[in-house]
Write a protein that holds these residues in place. Structure first.
Motif, PDB file in Angstrom:
ATOM      1  N   GLY A  57     -57.452  23.656   2.832  1.00  0.00           N
ATOM      2  CA  GLY A  57     -58.053  22.521   3.536  1.00  0.00           C
ATOM      3  C   GLY A  57     -57.000  21.565   4.045  1.00  0.00           C
ATOM      4  N   ASN A  58     -57.461  20.354   4.461  1.00  0.00           N
ATOM      5  CA  ASN A  58     -56.535  19.326   4.962  1.00  0.00           C
ATOM      6  C   ASN A  58     -55.648  19.843   6.087  1.00  0.00           C
ATOM      7  OD1 ASN A  58     -56.233  18.605   1.519  1.00  0.00           O
ATOM      8  ND2 ASN A  58     -57.364  17.322   2.942  1.00  0.00           N
ATOM      9  N   GLN A  59     -56.236  20.499   7.077  1.00  0.00           N
ATOM     10  CA  GLN A  59     -55.443  21.103   8.154  1.00  0.00           C
ATOM     11  C   GLN A  59     -55.328  20.156   9.345  1.00  0.00           C
ATOM     12  OE1 GLN A  59     -56.643  25.097   9.106  1.00  0.00           O
ATOM     13  NE2 GLN A  59     -56.127  25.857   7.080  1.00  0.00           N
ATOM     14  N   ASP A  60     -54.396  19.231   9.246  1.00  0.00           N
ATOM     15  CA  ASP A  60     -54.122  18.292  10.322  1.00  0.00           C
ATOM     16  C   ASP A  60     -52.736  17.722  10.082  1.00  0.00           C
ATOM     17  OD1 ASP A  60     -54.105  16.011  12.096  1.00  0.00           O
ATOM     18  OD2 ASP A  60     -56.277  16.211  12.195  1.00  0.00           O
ATOM     19  N   PHE A  61     -52.015  17.373  11.169  1.00  0.00           N
ATOM     20  CA  PHE A  61     -50.645  16.901  10.962  1.00  0.00           C
ATOM     21  C   PHE A  61     -50.588  15.642  10.106  1.00  0.00           C
ATOM     22  CE2 PHE A  61     -51.244  14.443  15.046  1.00  0.00           C
ATOM     23  CZ  PHE A  61     -50.887  13.190  14.582  1.00  0.00           C
ATOM     24  N   GLN A  62     -51.670  14.875  10.075  1.00  0.00           N
ATOM     25  CA  GLN A  62     -51.654  13.625   9.312  1.00  0.00           C
ATOM     26  C   GLN A  62     -51.501  13.858   7.811  1.00  0.00           C
ATOM     27  OE1 GLN A  62     -55.526  12.112  10.467  1.00  0.00           O
ATOM     28  NE2 GLN A  62     -56.405  12.645   8.489  1.00  0.00           N
ATOM     29  N   HIS A  63     -51.741  15.101   7.364  1.00  0.00           N
ATOM     30  CA  HIS A  63     -51.577  15.413   5.943  1.00  0.00           C
ATOM     31  C   HIS A  63     -50.158  15.883   5.616  1.00  0.00           C
ATOM     32  CE1 HIS A  63     -55.828  14.851   5.344  1.00  0.00           C
ATOM     33  NE2 HIS A  63     -56.098  15.694   6.312  1.00  0.00           N
ATOM     34  N   ALA A  64     -49.332  16.063   6.628  1.00  0.00           N
ATOM     35  CA  ALA A  64     -47.914  16.399   6.446  1.00  0.00           C
ATOM     36  C   ALA A  64     -47.707  17.627   5.565  1.00  0.00           C
ATOM     37  CB  ALA A  64     -47.166  15.201   5.865  1.00  0.00           C
ATOM     38  N   ASN A  65     -48.540  18.649   5.769  1.00  0.00           N
ATOM     39  CA  ASN A  65     -48.446  19.871   4.970  1.00  0.00           C
ATOM     40  C   ASN A  65     -48.448  21.133   5.831  1.00  0.00           C
ATOM     41  OD1 ASN A  65     -51.059  19.700   5.873  1.00  0.00           O
ATOM     42  ND2 ASN A  65     -52.025  20.136   3.916  1.00  0.00           N
ATOM     43  N   ASP A  66     -48.162  20.955   7.122  1.00  0.00           N
ATOM     44  CA  ASP A  66     -48.214  22.075   8.074  1.00  0.00           C
ATOM     45  C   ASP A  66     -46.920  22.884   7.981  1.00  0.00           C
ATOM     46  OD1 ASP A  66     -48.842  23.800  10.100  1.00  0.00           O
ATOM     47  OD2 ASP A  66     -48.898  22.287  11.692  1.00  0.00           O
ATOM     48  N   LEU A  67     -46.778  23.589   6.853  1.00  0.00           N
ATOM     49  CA  LEU A  67     -45.565  24.354   6.587  1.00  0.00           C
ATOM     50  C   LEU A  67     -45.903  25.763   6.111  1.00  0.00           C
ATOM     51  CD1 LEU A  67     -43.516  21.670   4.594  1.00  0.00           C
ATOM     52  CD2 LEU A  67     -43.116  22.391   6.961  1.00  0.00           C
ATOM     53  N   CYS A  68     -45.065  26.697   6.497  1.00  0.00           N
ATOM     54  CA  CYS A  68     -45.212  28.087   6.081  1.00  0.00           C
ATOM     55  C   CYS A  68     -43.831  28.705   5.933  1.00  0.00           C
ATOM     56  CB  CYS A  68     -46.032  28.865   7.110  1.00  0.00           C
ATOM     57  SG  CYS A  68     -46.201  30.634   6.764  1.00  0.00           S
ATOM     58  N   LEU A  69     -43.642  29.444   4.870  1.00  0.00           N
ATOM     59  CA  LEU A  69     -42.404  30.189   4.654  1.00  0.00           C
ATOM     60  C   LEU A  69     -42.678  31.669   4.867  1.00  0.00           C
ATOM     61  CD1 LEU A  69     -41.230  28.090   1.658  1.00  0.00           C
ATOM     62  CD2 LEU A  69     -39.815  28.534   3.671  1.00  0.00           C
ATOM     63  N   THR A 101     -41.458  27.726   9.128  1.00  0.00           N
ATOM     64  CA  THR A 101     -42.226  27.528  10.351  1.00  0.00           C
ATOM     65  C   THR A 101     -43.465  26.692  10.024  1.00  0.00           C
ATOM     66  OG1 THR A 101     -43.208  28.654  12.271  1.00  0.00           O
ATOM     67  CG2 THR A 101     -43.532  29.684  10.117  1.00  0.00           C
ATOM     68  N   ALA A 102     -44.409  26.613  10.967  1.00  0.00           N
ATOM     69  CA  ALA A 102     -45.634  25.832  10.775  1.00  0.00           C
ATOM     70  C   ALA A 102     -46.766  26.714  10.286  1.00  0.00           C
ATOM     71  CB  ALA A 102     -46.031  25.152  12.079  1.00  0.00           C
ATOM     72  N   ALA A 103     -47.553  26.193   9.362  1.00  0.00           N
ATOM     73  CA  ALA A 103     -48.673  26.953   8.810  1.00  0.00           C
ATOM     74  C   ALA A 103     -49.725  27.275   9.861  1.00  0.00           C
ATOM     75  CB  ALA A 103     -49.305  26.163   7.660  1.00  0.00           C
ATOM     76  N   HIS A 104     -49.944  26.355  10.817  1.00  0.00           N
ATOM     77  CA  HIS A 104     -51.036  26.573  11.767  1.00  0.00           C
ATOM     78  C   HIS A 104     -50.791  27.757  12.697  1.00  0.00           C
ATOM     79  CE1 HIS A 104     -48.607  24.114  14.706  1.00  0.00           C
ATOM     80  NE2 HIS A 104     -49.188  24.931  15.569  1.00  0.00           N
ATOM     81  N   ASN A 105     -49.538  28.229  12.750  1.00  0.00           N
ATOM     82  CA  ASN A 105     -49.281  29.423  13.557  1.00  0.00           C
ATOM     83  C   ASN A 105     -50.075  30.611  13.037  1.00  0.00           C
ATOM     84  OD1 ASN A 105     -47.407  28.240  15.313  1.00  0.00           O
ATOM     85  ND2 ASN A 105     -45.718  28.574  13.894  1.00  0.00           N
ATOM     86  N   PHE A 106     -50.193  30.701  11.730  1.00  0.00           N
ATOM     87  CA  PHE A 106     -50.788  31.888  11.120  1.00  0.00           C
ATOM     88  C   PHE A 106     -52.128  31.644  10.447  1.00  0.00           C
ATOM     89  CE2 PHE A 106     -46.071  32.599  10.765  1.00  0.00           C
ATOM     90  CZ  PHE A 106     -46.010  33.461  11.849  1.00  0.00           C
ATOM     91  N   TYR A 107     -52.532  30.363  10.338  1.00  0.00           N
ATOM     92  CA  TYR A 107     -53.839  30.100   9.743  1.00  0.00           C
ATOM     93  C   TYR A 107     -54.416  28.787  10.231  1.00  0.00           C
ATOM     94  CZ  TYR A 107     -57.583  29.649   6.291  1.00  0.00           C
ATOM     95  OH  TYR A 107     -58.808  29.521   5.682  1.00  0.00           O
ATOM     96  N   ASP A 108     -55.487  28.894  10.992  1.00  0.00           N
ATOM     97  CA  ASP A 108     -56.264  27.748  11.449  1.00  0.00           C
ATOM     98  C   ASP A 108     -57.695  28.003  11.006  1.00  0.00           C
ATOM     99  OD1 ASP A 108     -57.784  25.874  12.785  1.00  0.00           O
ATOM    100  OD2 ASP A 108     -56.713  26.041  14.670  1.00  0.00           O
ATOM    101  N   ALA A 109     -58.133  27.293   9.978  1.00  0.00           N
ATOM    102  CA  ALA A 109     -59.442  27.552   9.370  1.00  0.00           C
ATOM    103  C   ALA A 109     -60.590  27.351  10.351  1.00  0.00           C
ATOM    104  CB  ALA A 109     -59.633  26.654   8.153  1.00  0.00           C
ATOM    105  N   SER A 110     -60.378  26.570  11.410  1.00  0.00           N
ATOM    106  CA  SER A 110     -61.440  26.360  12.394  1.00  0.00           C
ATOM    107  C   SER A 110     -61.627  27.578  13.295  1.00  0.00           C
ATOM    108  CB  SER A 110     -61.134  25.127  13.250  1.00  0.00           C
ATOM    109  OG  SER A 110     -59.991  25.345  14.067  1.00  0.00           O
TER     110      SER A 110
END
Length: 332
Positions: free
Chosen positions: A141-153, A92-101
């Motif tokens: 850090g780097n929490q934005d789709f432009q970093h292509a790391n919005d992933l969570c297992l 799934t997407a990391a931002h579902n469970f963690y948004d540092a803002s």
């Protein structure tokens, strides 16, 4: 009959203006706000495809719903989507469970419930979660789709053996200009005919893959992680709104790179809506549909006067093939 020339032109201009306004009103009526699906379709059409389990289409059964709180309480205030990729792992997407803002730390696993089936209000089964593993550079850090790391297992407490996991797409052969499918549990409770007190059912949309990006990198400590993106836009049935095929390219679209985009809308064309986050983008590899992208977000203001999930919406996905090594390192 003599006509006063200034008066004639004034009357003529008024008639043109009146006709123009009527024409604008007609266009406005044609488009309006589509909110995730074509205005000439019903949400039930999209739900039926997700529930049909047609063997010629992706394995939509593997798409699950998350219902969760952020503080670990039983009061679930959020929904999200994910895909079973192994009996005990969901992508799934990391931002579902963690948004540092908005949060000091990731959501607690005790507040997350997994629901299988087509209707989260009456799930086939429910499961608890034993662990969430967020991509390292998203976590730090780097929490934005432009970093292509919005992933969570997400690790399920006990294996889900009643559903066949999907295969991951591992190569750079995602077909630009080819048909893709997306599936999720996005929130349509505010749409006409939907019960605002119930969670929305699973739905599937088809679209054309317009963009793919690779070569994005993020770093945590001494490890460099590769990443990429996939994207499509939501075209209207008249072919007048084509966000990734027009001349307006804002900062978000610029990240997706140059390219073209067909203006033709598919039969079940659609966009993604809130609650779809983490859901899968499927591409066909030979005769097999594979998971190629995980919904991260969308481009800001892709067309003038844009409203969220309306025609012109651009959905952006974290690309699975470029992050395959990290995914495998977690679930092995």
């Amino acid at each position: 009959m003599n006509i006063n020339t200034p008066l004639f032109y004034l009357l003529f201009a008024s008639m043109v203006l009146l006709y123009s306004c009527q024409e604008d009103e007609s266009v406005e009526e044609d488009f309006g706000v589509a909110f995730g699906i074509r205005q000439d379709k019903n949400l039930a059409d999209y739900e039926a495809v997700a529930a049909a389990n047609n063997p010629a289409l992706p394995n939509f059964k593997a798409v699950i719903a998350f219902s969760y709180s952020l503080d670990g309480s039983a009061k679930a205030e959020y929904i999200a989507s994910g895909t079973l990729i192994a009996p005990q792992w969901i992508l799934t997407a990391a931002h579902n469970f963690y948004d540092a803002s908005e949060q000091k730390k990731p959501a607690l696993v005790k507040g997350i419930t997994i629901k299988t089936g087509d209707d989260p209000n009456d799930p086939t089964q429910t499961y608890t979660v034993s662990q969430i593993v967020i991509h390292p550079t998203w976590l730090h850090g780097n929490q934005d789709f432009q970093h292509a790391n919005d992933l969570c297992l997400v690790k399920v407490s006990s294996p889900i053996n009643s559903i066949t996991p999907v295969k991951l797409h591992t190569t750079s052969t995602e077909p630009i200009g080819g048909t893709i499918w997306f599936c999720g549990f996005g929130d349509y409770s505010g749409a006409p005919g939907q019960n605002p007190n119930l969670e929305s059912k699973k739905h599937a949309i088809e679209n054309i893959l317009d963009r793919k990006v690779e070569g994005l990198k993020t770093t945590h400590e001494t490890t460099v992680y590769s990443g990429g993106l996939l994207a499509f836009d939501f075209d209207d049935p008249l072919g007048a709104i084509n966000a990734l095929g027009d001349n307006l390219v804002n900062a978000d679209e610029g990240i997706l790179g140059a390219g073209t985009s067909s203006a033709g809308a598919l039969n079940l064309e659609g966009a993604t809506v809130e609650g779809d986050s983490g859901g899968p983008l499927f591409v066909k590899n030979g005769s097999v549909w594979e998971l190629a992208g995980v919904l991260s977000g969308g481009a800001t203001d892709p067309v003038p006067g844009h409203k969220k999930s309306d025609y012109g919406d651009i959905s952006v996905f974290t690309r699975v093939s470029t992050s395959y090594s990290w995914i495998q390192s977690v679930i092995k």
